[in-house]
Enzyme design. Structure first.
Site, PDB file in Angstrom:
ATOM      1  N   ASP A   3      79.954  67.275   0.322  1.00 39.42           N
ATOM      2  CA  ASP A   3      80.954  66.777   1.148  1.00 39.42           C
ATOM      3  C   ASP A   3      82.142  66.215   0.659  1.00 39.42           C
ATOM      4  OD1 ASP A   3      82.071  66.123   4.135  1.00 39.42           O
ATOM      5  OD2 ASP A   3      81.904  64.131   3.145  1.00 39.42           O
TER       6      ASP A   3
ATOM      7  N   ASP B 269      92.252  70.635   2.066  1.00 37.65           N
ATOM      8  CA  ASP B 269      92.433  71.879   2.483  1.00 37.65           C
ATOM      9  C   ASP B 269      91.045  72.160   3.396  1.00 37.65           C
ATOM     10  OD1 ASP B 269      93.628  74.177   3.345  1.00 37.65           O
ATOM     11  OD2 ASP B 269      93.050  75.254   1.699  1.00 37.65           O
TER      12      ASP B 269
END
Length: 514
Positions: A337, A355
């Site tokens: 993550d 993004d």
């Protein structure tokens, strides 16, 4: 035999209920996107269906509880689940004009309420059949409910951790349906109801034959442009070729699009995300959070930047390497993550590109004041954060919200719009820095017309920079880990994105077979 079967029965029902609830996100997600509204709809439909099932099952059990009636409930529920792979697309298309929240709720109700309600009727029947006296009915109910719930726990873990990524959604739906039919056959045989046994067996054979002749599972078909389809722990991924453009779709949304001969991105915002390069005299270090097909990695590596890329989904990494020409020599790839990576590293970057936001879901933990503080701490003093989001126009309220949150951490924020006219749905890039956002050189004005990319990447950079602005944000909400209503705005954006995507695929006569 009967008592053992009842324990087996409630275990099967408990397992199927939880598996079906989780599978709902993969049945509906590729069409609507996986958002908080989808989860809320599925949980609400599941609880409502089970509640009604408990009530109706209790009334019916008091009148006439029998294994044959129980088996009939399993038969009908199993047949409905077996039909879902065939009936989902017509119902999803029918519900689409209702708007995202209503459409998700209606589709979830139509597809999942009937079988879940029937499965909710099972436990009252089982308790009635198992109880031998009023003195032990509490213990009987407790034991059966405990076994059913334990089976649900095991099913939830297996479905999410093992079965969806390795077996697939359609195959798992068929397994659940067949499991209920087989259990119905066993129950009717125990009570020696030969007619019901024959009906269940016939349904089992009919569906087995139907699947053999007309498999509902969507499979890769390179001749029609569908190169790959995979289920990961995070979503459904497809690689699709349309007119020399390769697309990476995650839960039905386009996350990358590139020319198949050069791997050059044909998505406008990717060109705009190159603008941070112009704020530095020489190549530096860059971090990309959210890999997609690897377009941003390639663009920065091409100009000799040292790139690290973080992607939570290993299947995305695999597809970027296999289908989009990404090489391990172009970036250091980290499978985790984005926020977890930022917390685990002390490395500082000249540019960080965020993004990881899709139309259906904006990861709330990556757009809060706390997240931006962490991002700021991983930038050099003159470093730049570039954030890509989708909006409904240049004045979308979500831009003010993101700007207010960024301004709570960074001294300077600029918004770079992309799509024309200003009311259009599309991407917007936000730049944030502790230093003044003044480039060392102006972007190249490459306005050569290119039908594949509307105008060249140079045009996109110049267009976005020339139209830069700072929105009004004084009264906008600052997003925090504790209070983050970003999903509410993301819902309207997701609906616009899905509508545009469905029109895009229809234009190219691409049948997605969701």
């Amino acid at each position: 035999m009967k008592n053992f079967f009842l324990y087996w029965l409630v275990s099967v029902v408990g397992a199927v209920v939880l598996a079906l609830e989780i599978l709902g996100t993969r049945v509906l997600g590729p069409f609507y996107g996986v958002s908080i509204f989808l989860w809320s709809a599925l949980i609400s439909v599941t609880l409502a269906a089970l509640s009604l099932g408990y009530m109706l099952g209790g009334k019916m059990a008091d009148k006439n509880a029998s294994l044959s009636r129980l088996s009939l409930l399993l038969l009908i529920s199993g047949v409905w689940i077996l039909l879902i792979p065939w009936i989902r697309h017509p119902f999803l298309t029918l519900a689409e004009p209702l708007g995202l929240r209503t459409a998700v709720l209606v589709a979830a109700f139509i597809l999942f309420f009937p079988p879940l309600m029937l499965l909710g009727m099972v436990n009252p029947f089982a308790i009635k059949l198992k109880a031998t006296s009023l003195e032990t009915i509490g213990k009987t109910a407790g034991n059966l409910n405990a076994i059913s719930t334990l089976a649900s726990v095991v099913s939830a873990l297996l479905t999410g951790y093992v079965l969806i990524p390795n077996v697939g959604v359609t195959a798992l739906l068929l397994i659940l349906g067949f499991l209920l039919l087989i259990t119905a056959i066993v129950g009717s045989r125990i009570e020696k109801k030969s007619k019901l046994t024959r009906v269940s067996a016939i349904m089992l054979i009919l569906f087995a034959g139907l699947i053999f002749r007309n498999n509902p599972e969507v499979l890769p078909n390179p001749s029609e442009g569908l190169l790959a389809i995979e289920e990961s722990s995070y979503g459904e991924l497809r690689v699709l070729d349309i007119e020399e453009q390769r697309h990476l779709l995650i839960d039905g949304g386009i996350h990358s699009r590139a020319d198949t001969s050069t791997w050059r991105s044909s998505v406008h915002y990717c060109a705009v995300m190159e603008l941070p390069k112009y704020f530095f005299d020489e190549p530096g270090t860059a971090l990309v959070i959210g890999l997609g097909g690897g377009s941003l990695v390639k663009q920065y590596d091409y100009h000799s930047w040292q790139v690290d890329a973080v992607e939570i989904d290993p299947v995305v990494i695999s597809m970027a390497e296999k289908y989009f020409g990404l090489s391990r020599s172009e970036a250091n790839l980290f499978e985790m993550d984005g926020r977890q990576f930022l917390q685990s590293t002390q490395k500082k970057y000249d540019v960080i590109m965020l993004d990881a936001f899709g139309s259906s879901s904006i990861p709330f933990h990556l757009c809060t004041n706390e997240a931006y503080q962490l991002l700021s701490s991983r930038l050099v003093p003159n470093g730049i954060l570039a954030v890509n989001i989708e909006t409904k126009g240049w004045d979308d309220p979500i831009i003010s919200t993101f700007t207010a949150t960024l301004k709570s951490v960074f001294q300077n924020v600029l918004v770079l719009p992309i799509e024309e006219p200003p009311s259009s749905f599309g991407n917007v890039v936000l730049l944030a820095s502790q230093q003044r956002l003044e480039p060392k050189r102006v972007p190249e004005d490459n306005v050569t017309y290119d039908p594949a990319w509307r105008y060249g990447p140079g045009y996109q950079k110049v267009h976005a920079w020339d139209n830069r602005f700072i929105p009004k944000f004084e009264h906008a909400t600052i997003l925090t880990d504790d209070k983050n209503p970003v999903d509410v705005r993301a819902e309207e954006i997701n609906y616009a994105a899905r509508k545009e995507l469905h029109e895009y695929f229809a234009h190219y006569k691409v049948k997605m077979s969701w």
